[in-house]
Enzyme design. Structure first.
Site, PDB file in Angstrom:
ATOM      1  N   ASP A  12       1.057  -1.116   0.011  1.00  0.00           N
ATOM      2  CA  ASP A  12      -0.017   0.050  -0.185  1.00  0.00           C
ATOM      3  C   ASP A  12       0.941   1.434  -0.186  1.00  0.00           C
ATOM      4  O   ASP A  12       1.494   1.479   0.981  1.00  0.00           O
ATOM      5  CB  ASP A  12      -0.874  -0.093   1.432  1.00  0.00           C
ATOM      6  CG  ASP A  12      -1.772   1.217   1.407  1.00  0.00           C
ATOM      7  OD1 ASP A  12      -1.588   2.177   0.804  1.00  0.00           O
ATOM      8  OD2 ASP A  12      -2.668   1.184   2.314  1.00  0.00           O
ATOM      9  N   TYR A 228       1.440   0.232  14.775  1.00  0.00           N
ATOM     10  CA  TYR A 228       0.464   0.039  13.709  1.00  0.00           C
ATOM     11  C   TYR A 228       0.975   0.953  12.545  1.00  0.00           C
ATOM     12  O   TYR A 228       1.356   2.087  12.758  1.00  0.00           O
ATOM     13  CB  TYR A 228      -0.729   0.419  14.172  1.00  0.00           C
ATOM     14  CG  TYR A 228      -1.861   0.792  12.855  1.00  0.00           C
ATOM     15  CD1 TYR A 228      -2.440  -0.465  12.543  1.00  0.00           C
ATOM     16  CD2 TYR A 228      -2.144   1.985  12.123  1.00  0.00           C
ATOM     17  CE1 TYR A 228      -3.138  -0.457  11.435  1.00  0.00           C
ATOM     18  CE2 TYR A 228      -2.776   1.918  11.308  1.00  0.00           C
ATOM     19  CZ  TYR A 228      -3.459   0.773  10.729  1.00  0.00           C
ATOM     20  OH  TYR A 228      -4.259   0.967   9.636  1.00  0.00           O
ATOM     21  N   LYS A 231      -2.715  -2.372   7.925  1.00  0.00           N
ATOM     22  CA  LYS A 231      -3.006  -3.839   7.761  1.00  0.00           C
ATOM     23  C   LYS A 231      -2.197  -4.419   6.716  1.00  0.00           C
ATOM     24  O   LYS A 231      -2.198  -3.947   5.576  1.00  0.00           O
ATOM     25  CB  LYS A 231      -4.592  -4.142   7.709  1.00  0.00           C
ATOM     26  CG  LYS A 231      -5.040  -5.356   8.301  1.00  0.00           C
ATOM     27  CD  LYS A 231      -5.299  -5.231   9.886  1.00  0.00           C
ATOM     28  CE  LYS A 231      -5.388  -6.628  10.259  1.00  0.00           C
ATOM     29  NZ  LYS A 231      -5.205  -6.412  11.503  1.00  0.00           N
TER      30      LYS A 231
HETATM   31  C1  F6R Z   1      -7.740  -0.665   7.783  1.00  0.00           C
HETATM   32  C2  F6R Z   1      -7.436   0.775   7.099  1.00  0.00           C
HETATM   33  C3  F6R Z   1      -8.508   1.759   7.621  1.00  0.00           C
HETATM   34  C4  F6R Z   1      -7.867   2.972   8.453  1.00  0.00           C
HETATM   35  C5  F6R Z   1      -8.831   3.973   8.836  1.00  0.00           C
HETATM   36  C6  F6R Z   1      -8.412   5.000   9.740  1.00  0.00           C
HETATM   37  O1  F6R Z   1      -6.911  -1.450   7.490  1.00  0.00           O
HETATM   38  O2  F6R Z   1      -6.770   0.898   6.276  1.00  0.00           O
HETATM   39  O3  F6R Z   1      -9.586   1.476   8.171  1.00  0.00           O
HETATM   40  O4  F6R Z   1      -7.559   2.305   9.390  1.00  0.00           O
HETATM   41  O5  F6R Z   1      -9.390   4.573   7.617  1.00  0.00           O
HETATM   42  O6  F6R Z   1      -7.176   5.472   9.087  1.00  0.00           O
HETATM   43  P1  F6R Z   1      -6.325   6.704   9.478  1.00  0.00           P
HETATM   44  O7  F6R Z   1      -5.685   6.180  10.809  1.00  0.00           O
HETATM   45  O8  F6R Z   1      -5.089   6.658   8.452  1.00  0.00           O
HETATM   46  O9  F6R Z   1      -7.003   7.848   9.633  1.00  0.00           O
HETATM   47 MG    MG Z   2      -3.931   2.244   3.265  1.00  0.00          MG
HETATM   48 MG    MG Z   3      -4.969  -2.284   2.027  1.00  0.00          MG
END
Ligand code: F6R
Ligand code: MG
Ligand code: MG
Length: 362
Positions: A12, A228, A231
């Site tokens: 990603d 973190y 994922k």
């Molecule tokens: C799960 C994922 C999303 C983010 C969520 C919050 O794997 O990628 O659900 O965790 O959109 O993202 P941030 O912390 O970047 O605002």
């Molecule tokens: Mg992403």
């Molecule tokens: Mg992804």
């Protein structure tokens, strides 16, 4: 003929919009770069795809697994793509590149990696699966069904070339140790481990004579980084037919949208939805988690394909069930079992909340 290495390497490197999908400029950047390496004969052939916000590089070559030159090539493509993502201010540009410089092997640096070296058979059908908003444990149940469950794979019962069973290589991601278990002999031991799919992950499957049948990406990005960082949406490659499960036996487990860990903030259980590439955009509550299946026929290393295997009405019911299950489980909101147990969540405010409340606990 020389052996062929079939590599799937993914990362990603920026989402469009948010974490939901892929900007076409990133696909184009990767295609151009891989075409250049094909013209220079470093690789034989390639296909670029995406599942959600994950860029999937699928290619063949003669260099073997974990080859430095090949891994450097993919790292450079991810860096180039990250620069494009940054220029567009895409979301989370470069999120899976955990280092500033390439260290010799892309494994452990953020991107996911599934590679197998094979002697191409007279006809060599393979299927590449890629998922978004989940983790490598998501492959445990479908792999078990494909290679060890006669209720899924009738070939285990009636095809003499499969009747002996298979060998599963299982990784303990916390101890970083693997164990080889044979089916049907070790079936209950195998299930005892892989049922805990956030701890034990199927890394590869072999025929009893050692021929490779399936490989998965087993990196846990959150453990690698110690924090973190996104994922680690997994990929896997499966060889099909003639002694391996048939194409239909490989796809069959996804007729049941099983529950996987991931979804919103990598912290929820949700049903995995099999979709065609055109629908691989997790949007509702950043999900539900998606899986695509790209089928290829290898032709001396050239990739004939892909066929978009889930672009089929026979998976409509699985998609509908997935939506229904998503609706049901969403209503649990912040409660388990929708929300993951504390130990598996990728976001937590618990230490902060506990310290704030420490004087109010009586
Ligand atoms: C799960 C994922 C999303 C983010 C969520 C919050 O794997 O990628 O659900 O965790 O959109 O993202 P941030 O912390 O970047 O605002
Ligand atoms: Mg992403
Ligand atoms: Mg992804």
């Amino acid at each position: 003929m020389d052996k062929i290495t079939f590599s799937v390497i993914k990362a990603d490197i920026g989402g469009y919009v948010g974490h939901s999908s892929m900007h076409p400029d990133l696909i184009e950047t990767a295609e151009k770069a891989l075409q250049k390496h094909k013209d220079q004969n470093l690789i034989i052939d390639f296909h670029v795809s995406h599942c959600g916000d994950d860029l999937e590089l699928i290619f063949t070559h003669h260099k073997g697994e974990e080859d430095k030159e090949i891994h450097k090539m993919t790292w450079d493509i991810f860096v180039e793509g990250t620069n494009v993502a940054k220029s567009l201010k895409l979301y989370g540009a470069g999120q899976d590149l955990l280092s500033d410089a390439f260290s010799g092997n892309i494994k452990g640096m953020g991107p996911g990696c599934a590679e197998m070296t094979i002697e191409e058979r007279k006809s060599e059908p393979v299927i590449v699966f890629a998922a978004d908003k989940t983790s490598p444990g998501a492959w445990n149940m479908p792999l078990y069904k494909m290679f060890a469950d006669p209720f899924n794979t009738i070939g285990l019962v009636i095809d003499p070339s499969m009747h002996e069973g298979f060998t599963f290589d299982v990784l303990d991601i916390f101890e970083n140790k693997t164990v080889k278990l044979n089916t049907p002999e070790d079936t209950y031991d195998l299930l005892c481990l892989i049922g805990a799919s956030e701890h034990y992950i199927i890394k590869a499957i072999y025929k009893k004579d050692g021929t490779i049948a399936a490989v998965t990406s087993t990196q846990k990005v959150n453990l690698i980084a110690g924090r973190y960082v996104g994922k680690d949406d997994p990929v896997m490659t499966i060889r099909c037919q003639s002694g391996f499960p048939a194409v239909g036996e490989v796809l069959e487990p996804f007729s049941m949208p099983h529950m996987v860990a991931g979804w919103m903030r990598g912290s929820h259980w949700g049903p995995i939805m099999p979709v065609s590439v055109k629908d691989a955009h997790p949007t509702r509550f950043d999900g539900p988690p998606r899986v695509i299946a790209l089928g290829f026929q290898l032709n001396n290393g050239s990739l004939v394909g892909p066929r978009d295997m889930f672009a089929d009405v026979s998976f409509d019911l699985a998609r509908q069930q997935s939506n229904e299950i998503a609706n049901y489980i969403r209503r649990h909101g912040p409660f388990e079992p929708h929300r993951l147990p504390l130990s598996d969540m990728e976001y937590t405010t618990l230490p902060h909340v506990l310290s704030k409340l420490k004087d109010r606990f009586k």
